[in-house]
Design a protein around this motif. Structure first.
Motif, PDB file in Angstrom:
ATOM      1  N   ALA A  99       0.837  -1.208   0.000  1.00 22.10           N
ATOM      2  CA  ALA A  99       0.000   0.000   0.000  1.00 22.10           C
ATOM      3  C   ALA A  99       0.865   1.249   0.000  1.00 22.10           C
ATOM      4  CB  ALA A  99      -0.927  -0.004   1.219  1.00 22.10           C
ATOM      5  N   LEU A 100       1.890   1.279   0.844  1.00 23.22           N
ATOM      6  CA  LEU A 100       2.792   2.436   0.874  1.00 23.22           C
ATOM      7  C   LEU A 100       3.535   2.591  -0.446  1.00 23.22           C
ATOM      8  CD1 LEU A 100       4.366   2.298   4.451  1.00 23.22           C
ATOM      9  CD2 LEU A 100       3.025   4.166   3.511  1.00 23.22           C
ATOM     10  N   LEU A 117      -3.356   1.786   4.451  1.00 23.81           N
ATOM     11  CA  LEU A 117      -2.281   2.771   4.370  1.00 23.81           C
ATOM     12  C   LEU A 117      -2.025   3.407   5.738  1.00 23.81           C
ATOM     13  CD1 LEU A 117      -0.345   3.936   2.335  1.00 23.81           C
ATOM     14  CD2 LEU A 117      -2.058   5.650   1.740  1.00 23.81           C
ATOM     15  N   GLY A 118      -3.083   3.651   6.507  1.00 27.24           N
ATOM     16  CA  GLY A 118      -2.906   4.185   7.850  1.00 27.24           C
ATOM     17  C   GLY A 118      -2.164   3.211   8.747  1.00 27.24           C
ATOM     18  N   LEU A 119      -2.545   1.930   8.677  1.00 29.58           N
ATOM     19  CA  LEU A 119      -1.842   0.921   9.471  1.00 29.58           C
ATOM     20  C   LEU A 119      -0.381   0.804   9.029  1.00 29.58           C
ATOM     21  CD1 LEU A 119      -4.573  -1.871   9.599  1.00 29.58           C
ATOM     22  CD2 LEU A 119      -3.792  -0.454  11.495  1.00 29.58           C
ATOM     23  N   ALA A 120      -0.165   0.910   7.706  1.00 31.27           N
ATOM     24  CA  ALA A 120       1.200   0.831   7.195  1.00 31.27           C
ATOM     25  C   ALA A 120       2.048   1.988   7.716  1.00 31.27           C
ATOM     26  CB  ALA A 120       1.178   0.831   5.672  1.00 31.27           C
ATOM     27  N   THR A 121       1.476   3.186   7.717  1.00 26.36           N
ATOM     28  CA  THR A 121       2.210   4.352   8.218  1.00 26.36           C
ATOM     29  C   THR A 121       2.514   4.198   9.706  1.00 26.36           C
ATOM     30  OG1 THR A 121       1.074   5.722   6.573  1.00 26.36           O
ATOM     31  CG2 THR A 121       2.170   6.865   8.381  1.00 26.36           C
ATOM     32  N   LEU A 122       1.520   3.735  10.458  1.00 27.04           N
ATOM     33  CA  LEU A 122       1.728   3.489  11.884  1.00 27.04           C
ATOM     34  C   LEU A 122       2.847   2.469  12.101  1.00 27.04           C
ATOM     35  CD1 LEU A 122       0.792   3.824  14.837  1.00 27.04           C
ATOM     36  CD2 LEU A 122      -0.929   2.071  14.403  1.00 27.04           C
ATOM     37  N   ALA A 149      -3.878  14.185   5.443  1.00 27.70           N
ATOM     38  CA  ALA A 149      -4.418  14.636   6.727  1.00 27.70           C
ATOM     39  C   ALA A 149      -5.215  13.528   7.404  1.00 27.70           C
ATOM     40  CB  ALA A 149      -5.302  15.869   6.521  1.00 27.70           C
ATOM     41  N   THR A 150      -6.044  12.824   6.637  1.00 25.41           N
ATOM     42  CA  THR A 150      -6.862  11.754   7.197  1.00 25.41           C
ATOM     43  C   THR A 150      -5.993  10.631   7.749  1.00 25.41           C
ATOM     44  OG1 THR A 150      -8.674  12.261   5.672  1.00 25.41           O
ATOM     45  CG2 THR A 150      -8.664  10.076   6.668  1.00 25.41           C
ATOM     46  N   ILE A 151      -4.976  10.229   6.990  1.00 24.27           N
ATOM     47  CA  ILE A 151      -4.121   9.116   7.417  1.00 24.27           C
ATOM     48  C   ILE A 151      -3.286   9.507   8.635  1.00 24.27           C
ATOM     49  CG2 ILE A 151      -2.127   7.732   6.721  1.00 24.27           C
ATOM     50  CD1 ILE A 151      -3.505   7.754   3.875  1.00 24.27           C
ATOM     51  N   LEU A 152      -2.722  10.720   8.626  1.00 23.92           N
ATOM     52  CA  LEU A 152      -1.910  11.139   9.766  1.00 23.92           C
ATOM     53  C   LEU A 152      -2.764  11.313  11.020  1.00 23.92           C
ATOM     54  CD1 LEU A 152       0.575  13.595   8.031  1.00 23.92           C
ATOM     55  CD2 LEU A 152       1.075  11.333   8.976  1.00 23.92           C
ATOM     56  N   ALA A 153      -4.008  11.787  10.861  1.00 23.01           N
ATOM     57  CA  ALA A 153      -4.912  11.874  12.017  1.00 23.01           C
ATOM     58  C   ALA A 153      -5.235  10.482  12.548  1.00 23.01           C
ATOM     59  CB  ALA A 153      -6.189  12.611  11.630  1.00 23.01           C
ATOM     60  N   PHE A 154      -5.454   9.540  11.634  1.00 19.90           N
ATOM     61  CA  PHE A 154      -5.691   8.140  12.022  1.00 19.90           C
ATOM     62  C   PHE A 154      -4.515   7.621  12.843  1.00 19.90           C
ATOM     63  CE2 PHE A 154      -4.861   3.669  11.127  1.00 19.90           C
ATOM     64  CZ  PHE A 154      -6.085   3.055  11.355  1.00 19.90           C
TER      65      PHE A 154
END
Length: 943
Positions: A99-100, A117-122, A149-154
């Motif tokens: 995903a990343l 993608l949010g889990l991947a960033t985390l 913004a949505t992913i970083l907030a997640f």
């Protein structure tokens, strides 16, 4: 990396940031949002944070900044922040790694789901922090693209024990944030700039709910001392006080506004005219940011011509790519020496990246540039941008270097739009399409492009931007189909932003116009009209629903899902529930096209109307995945709210709460109201009276203001659940009777079940029997496990029998609805106790008490506990000095660990990082007094 320094008057803020670094170094994670107006000193505080974290604390620092020009390019800011951390990408599990890689253009693949993608960033942050603590700094977050913004907030909401700090700086919006009509930013004009700024505030809203530090103006003493460092000579104390008051202690204003002004010009404040200064006392006709820009513009104007063109090129190239900039400048005949004057004027810093001292400098440079100069800069940037590596930014530069019409550039922008849409970038796709339309000569083709852009804006959760686009479309001669599409989209946007009774007639008019032009679109529009009438409910027009249904019957039948669903709903509206039930079931079972998931807002209530919780659950999950994949933010809040309700009925209160938090984050990035059904149900079942009542009152007020009668029914149902849980049966009876006064789809039968329980307990057997019989009309037409269990429980309450109670308990178990199953066991146990069968009662009440306690259904747990005490059993209470109970999240993690899940699997299930799971397990072991997973099962059983 900047060094450590002390800022005048910022001790409190610096101590907060230093404490954040200490927490991160000690193994915790922290998120923080700095909010303040332009020039308040947010960037300086971030510099302090970065310097202290790097030099004094040994942390790794990753930085990114939102850029206004890139706020429409999907994942632009996320890629900037993650780029230095990609060495750890191999440690991120599949499919998160893929995903990343796809989002950042490192490899080809399907559009990544934002959740993955949010889990991947985390996970990426956690892996980087495993090497050494990580501080992520994001400046100008109001200009983040929406998906970043949505992913970083997640990620920020899920950080716990990874040794990661995530700090954002956001400009507080004000009157000076709006571009005046006479001001044209040549990257698209005032309209485009205002659209971007509206989106920017959506990005900033996404961060709401995170811990905040408000950065205000300096105290008077500090402001005077800072002002003295830049005044050209002695100034009257009253004038100094006037300047401090006028700037409200804003550090950048104090430093910049006096620059270039003589002592004479400062004699009566900034204006140089005493009478004007006195007249303007306490007034802000001109925004502070605009006045700061004027100060920067004076300094820009004093530079040599080549230095000004260098600044303009850097302002247009948004990421500060120094090699690319030098290539462009070489083509413009500008050498590196031109940067020296701009650096000496403290406007830019040149290093690995070229960085403006403040975003207002970039804005001032834009405004200082002439249109021809800007086009020339865009032209050379397009020439030096690699068409293979960065085709979209090249297309954007080409578009803004073009005067008049150019079909070739328009076609290139269309291809960029398709790429953006395929990656889930609805807003970016719309921006490319809008610019392509401006370059297209053919009026019909231009109208098509603008219509596609308008649909993308609506899908992206920005319906407020659609009316202006449609007004532009209507300037061209339109085909009948295009005109009908305009009307349909305008009506759809009105419904999205406010699904009130006023939406019904425009939707019906659009549907009728489409009947002979596009029957498929007509069916979908009739579905929206019927849905709008359903949602209006008791606050709508008396005949709206029937009129919409009768009009829809003029369409020929269709075997497609929308056709079958429309036929079933028209039957429901005209002939009643019993006649429509089998048609609804068959239509819902035939739903297999992902494009139809946009109808979830109507599908989910219809599924509950026929007691098919499985269909509602599956479709909500599919809609979340689909909306994330294509970037349809307009669909996500509805899907998440319904999914939260499904999780709640499964007893997964913590998951439901997390889903609603994510829903709020997504909804804050749109202008579409969030359906409150999930939040209402969660508040009711948690049983915290004060919190729930506040939400009920707020929802009722919103429902009446918007004309959404179904919300009144939902709120009445939720209050009946709350009051039944609390044992306040007269209040539950009143709420339930209010709820069943109108047959809102799905809500009506839920509330009938609450009415039976409340009436029996309140001593109103006649009302209970009548409600049972009304419910039987609904359940008899279905006959599945949920329907049979609901009817059996209603019958058992009115005419108690072991057989009916057991049928209800078994039926809810088969329907996989633990909450309702435990409510049935609670009611059965209460009846057994009253029948003096205490031993049997204890088994039912104990099971209900334990289950409700673990779930977090506090009122029902207390009710079960009271009944257990009445049977003579002591309910376990915490002993002084004993370990505290597990939190809901700790309990979930422990149960998953007992089930054999690995830390990585638990993390993926609960949207956490593996390090956070490990941290929670250590806390669980400490609380339970054990040392390993092998002891968990026994410890949980005995706790």
């Amino acid at each position: 990396m900047p060094g450590e320094f002390m800022l005048r008057g910022r001790r409190r803020e610096q101590e907060t940031l230093d404490r954040l670094v200490r927490d991160v170094r000690s193994g915790h994670s922290r998120a923080l949002v700095l909010r303040g107006e332009a020039g308040a000193g947010k960037t300086a505080l971030l510099d302090h944070l970065a310097g202290h974290a790097y030099r004094a604390a040994g942390c790794r620092v990753a930085r990114a900044a939102g850029v206004e020009l890139e706020s429409e390019i999907v994942y632009a800011s996320l890629q900037q922040l993650c780029a230095p951390l990609l060495a750890h990408l191999d440690a991120v599990p599949e499919p998160q790694r893929a995903a990343l890689a796809t989002a950042f253009g490192l490899s080809a693949g399907r559009p990544p789901e934002p959740l993955i993608l949010g889990l991947a960033t985390l996970h990426l942050f956690a892996e980087a922090a495993a090497e050494r603590p990580l501080i992520c700094v994001v400046d100008d977050a109001q200009w983040l693209d929406r998906m970043s913004a949505t992913i970083l907030a997640f990620v920020a909401r899920r950080l716990e024990a990874e040794s990661v700090g995530l700090v954002f700086a956001v400009r507080t919006p004000g009157a000076d944030e709006v571009v005046r009509p006479d001001e044209t930013i040549r990257t698209g004009g005032a309209d485009e700039a205002n659209r971007t700024r509206g989106a920017d505030q959506g990005a900033a809203q996404t961060l709401r709910g995170l811990p905040e530090l408000v950065v205000e103006g300096l105290a008077d003493a500090d402001a005077r001392a800072l002002l003295d460092t830049v005044l050209p000579g002695p100034v009257d104390d009253r004038v100094r006080d006037r300047i401090v008051a006028e700037t409200r202690g804003n550090p950048l204003a104090l430093l910049e506004l006096p620059r270039g002004l003589t002592a004479t010009e400062l004699a009566f404040g900034f204006t140089g005219r005493r009478e004007e200064g006195l007249r303007d006392e306490g007034r802000r006709d001109e925004g502070l940011a605009a006045r700061l820009e004027e100060g920067f513009q004076r300094r820009i104007a004093a530079l040599p011509a080549d230095s000004r063109r260098l600044l303009l090129t850097a302002a247009v190239e948004p990421i500060g790519n120094v090699p690319l900039l030098w290539q462009a400048l070489e083509r413009l005949g500008i050498g590196p020496e031109a940067a020296a004057a701009a650096e000496s004027a403290e406007l830019i810093e040149v290093g690995a990246r070229m960085r403006f001292r403040h975003p207002l400098v970039r804005s001032a440079v834009w405004r200082s540039g002439h249109a021809a100069e800007l086009r020339e800069v865009h032209r050379v940037l397009a020439e030096v941008t690699d068409p293979e590596q960065d085709p979209d930014r090249r297309a954007w530069h080409r578009a803004h270097a073009t005067v008049g019409f150019d079909d070739e550039v328009a076609a290139e922008l269309e291809r960029s739009a398709e790429r953006a849409l395929s990656r889930g970038g609805r807003s970016a796709g719309a921006a490319f399409l809008e610019r392509a339309a401006e370059l297209t000569l053919d009026p019909g083709r231009r109208a098509d492009l603008l219509l596609r852009a308008a649909r993308s804006r609506a899908d992206a959760g920005s319906p407020d931007l659609v009316p202006a686009l449609l007004a532009t479309v209507e300037l061209a001669p339109l085909t009948p189909l295009q005109q009908a599409q305009v009307e349909r989209l305008r009506a759809r946007v009105a419904f999205l932003t406010n699904p009130s009774p006023r939406s019904v007639q425009p939707l019906l008019a659009a549907a009728r116009r489409l009947e002979g032009l596009d029957p498929a679109a007509a069916r979908e529009t009739y579905l929206m009209a019927i849905g709008a009438a359903m949602y209006a409910g008791r606050l709508g027009g008396a005949d709206d629903l029937r009129r919409a249904a009768e009009s829809a019957r003029n369409l020929p039948p269709s075997p497609s899902f929308p056709g079958r669903f429309l036929a079933a709903l028209t039957t429901w509206a005209t002939d009643g529930h019993a006649a429509a039930a089998p048609l609804l079931v068959e239509a819902l079972k035939s739903m297999n096209n992902r494009e139809d998931l946009g109808l979830l807002w109507l599908v989910a209530p219809a599924a509950h109307e026929v007691f098919r919780v499985d269909i509602a659950r599956d479709r909500a999950e599919q809609a979340i995945r689909f909306a994330r994949e294509i970037g349809a933010l307009s669909m996500l809040p509805t899907a998440m709210s319904f999914r939260a309700g499904n999780l709640l009925m499964q007893g997964r209160f913590s998951d439901a709460s997390g889903m609603l938090d994510e829903c709020a984050a997504v909804a804050s990035a749109t202008t579409i109201p969030t359906p409150p059904s999930g939040a209402l149900a969660l508040a009711a079942y948690r049983g915290r009276e004060r919190e729930a009542v506040e939400l009920f009152e707020q929802t009722r007020a919103e429902a009446r203001a918007r004309g959404q009668g179904r919300l009144l029914g939902l709120t009445a149902y939720a209050e009946a659940v709350l009051r039944n849980g609390l044992g306040d049966y007269p209040a539950a009876l009143a709420a339930a009777r209010e709820g069943v006064s109108y047959p809102d789809p799905a809500v009506f039968q839920w509330t009938l079940a609450e009415l039976v329980e409340a009436a029996v307990r309140a001593g109103e057997p006649g009302i209970a029997a009548e409600a049972r019989d009304r419910l039987a009309v609904r359940t008899a037409a279905i006959g599945n496990d949920w329907a049979r269990a609901t009817q059996a429980l209603a019958g058992a309450l009115v005419e108690p029998s072991d057989e009916l109670f057991r049928e209800a308990v078994a039926g809810y178990g088969s329907a996989a609805m633990p909450v309702l199953r435990m409510r049935a066991r609670l009611l059965y146990g209460e009846w057994l106790r009253r029948d003096n069968r205490r031993t049997e009662a204890r088994a039912e009440l104990r099971a209900a008490h334990e289950a409700f306690s673990v779930m977090g259904a506090e009122a029902f747990a207390e009710r079960a506990g009271r009944e257990l005490v009445a049977t003579g059993e002591a309910v376990r209470t915490r002993r002084a000095g004993a370990p505290v109970d597990l939190t809901a999240q700790e309990g979930q993690i422990a149960r998953l660990a007992v089930a054999g899940r690995t830390n990585a699997e638990i993390a993926a299930t609960l949207f956490l990082s593996p390090r956070t799971v490990e941290w929670h397990l250590r806390k669980v072991f400490t609380k339970l007094g054990i040392g390993s997973r092998r002891e968990l099962a026994a410890a949980l059983k005995g706790s």
